[in-house]
Write an enzyme that holds these catalytic residues in place. Sequence first.
Site, PDB file in Angstrom:
ATOM      1  N   VAL A 119       0.900  -1.152   0.000  1.00 19.10           N
ATOM      2  CA  VAL A 119       0.000   0.000   0.000  1.00 19.10           C
ATOM      3  C   VAL A 119       0.941   1.204   0.000  1.00 19.10           C
ATOM      4  O   VAL A 119       1.564   1.510   1.008  1.00 19.10           O
ATOM      5  CB  VAL A 119      -0.930  -0.013   1.234  1.00 19.10           C
ATOM      6  CG1 VAL A 119      -1.768   1.256   1.296  1.00 19.10           C
ATOM      7  CG2 VAL A 119      -1.831  -1.250   1.201  1.00 19.10           C
ATOM      8  N   PRO A 120       1.090   1.848  -1.162  1.00 20.18           N
ATOM      9  CA  PRO A 120       2.214   2.773  -1.392  1.00 20.18           C
ATOM     10  C   PRO A 120       2.108   4.145  -0.733  1.00 20.18           C
ATOM     11  O   PRO A 120       1.988   5.178  -1.397  1.00 20.18           O
ATOM     12  CB  PRO A 120       2.228   2.891  -2.918  1.00 20.18           C
ATOM     13  CG  PRO A 120       0.802   2.710  -3.309  1.00 20.18           C
ATOM     14  CD  PRO A 120       0.250   1.698  -2.345  1.00 20.18           C
ATOM     15  N   CYS A 121       2.206   4.174   0.577  1.00 21.31           N
ATOM     16  CA  CYS A 121       2.169   5.450   1.295  1.00 21.31           C
ATOM     17  C   CYS A 121       3.392   6.314   0.972  1.00 21.31           C
ATOM     18  O   CYS A 121       3.354   7.527   1.147  1.00 21.31           O
ATOM     19  CB  CYS A 121       2.040   5.216   2.796  1.00 21.31           C
ATOM     20  SG  CYS A 121       3.335   4.194   3.506  1.00 21.31           S
ATOM     21  N   HIS A 122       4.444   5.701   0.443  1.00 24.24           N
ATOM     22  CA  HIS A 122       5.639   6.475   0.077  1.00 24.24           C
ATOM     23  C   HIS A 122       5.365   7.404  -1.101  1.00 24.24           C
ATOM     24  O   HIS A 122       6.132   8.326  -1.348  1.00 24.24           O
ATOM     25  CB  HIS A 122       6.810   5.529  -0.242  1.00 24.24           C
ATOM     26  CG  HIS A 122       6.559   4.605  -1.393  1.00 24.24           C
ATOM     27  ND1 HIS A 122       5.855   3.426  -1.248  1.00 24.24           N
ATOM     28  CD2 HIS A 122       6.893   4.692  -2.703  1.00 24.24           C
ATOM     29  CE1 HIS A 122       5.789   2.818  -2.429  1.00 24.24           C
ATOM     30  NE2 HIS A 122       6.400   3.567  -3.331  1.00 24.24           N
TER      31      HIS A 122
END
Length: 157
Positions: A119-122
Amino acid sequence: MNTCCIETPIGYAKIVGNEDGIVSVSIVDKSENISEIIPEILLDCVTQLKAYFNNKLTTFNLKLNPEGTEFQKKVWKQLKKIPFGKTISYLDLAKELGNPKTIRAVANANAKNPLWIIVPCHRVIGSNGSLTGYAGGLHRKQWLLNHESKHKQQTLF
């Protein structure tokens, strides 16, 4: 609950999950012992993470089961829609969720994302383009964004 630890280019990833899905993927600076045997239930996650780091995967396809509030899950679901190699601001993310006034709550939910990289919070940055906070450290956030930006598919036109 099954657990394993694998080495990545930016630290060790600890993966936790069961038959209901992957519960968490977290980055740790120090190995808790690299797993020689990967539990079958986590094998697909390990394979996909390795493919991501080897530039062979841009979208994860895993059964996920993170623990969080309904609001957090709503934010995490929206994070999964951010395309590989792209970024979005916290404000724009709050707007996409229907209320720009929730920007702080959105940022807080982003910070509590238990599924590192998957889950690409970056991919969420400040409105001014700054990296802002990242649970895995700003050096890792920068590495991930660089990794994704240099492997964007080129168009012919």
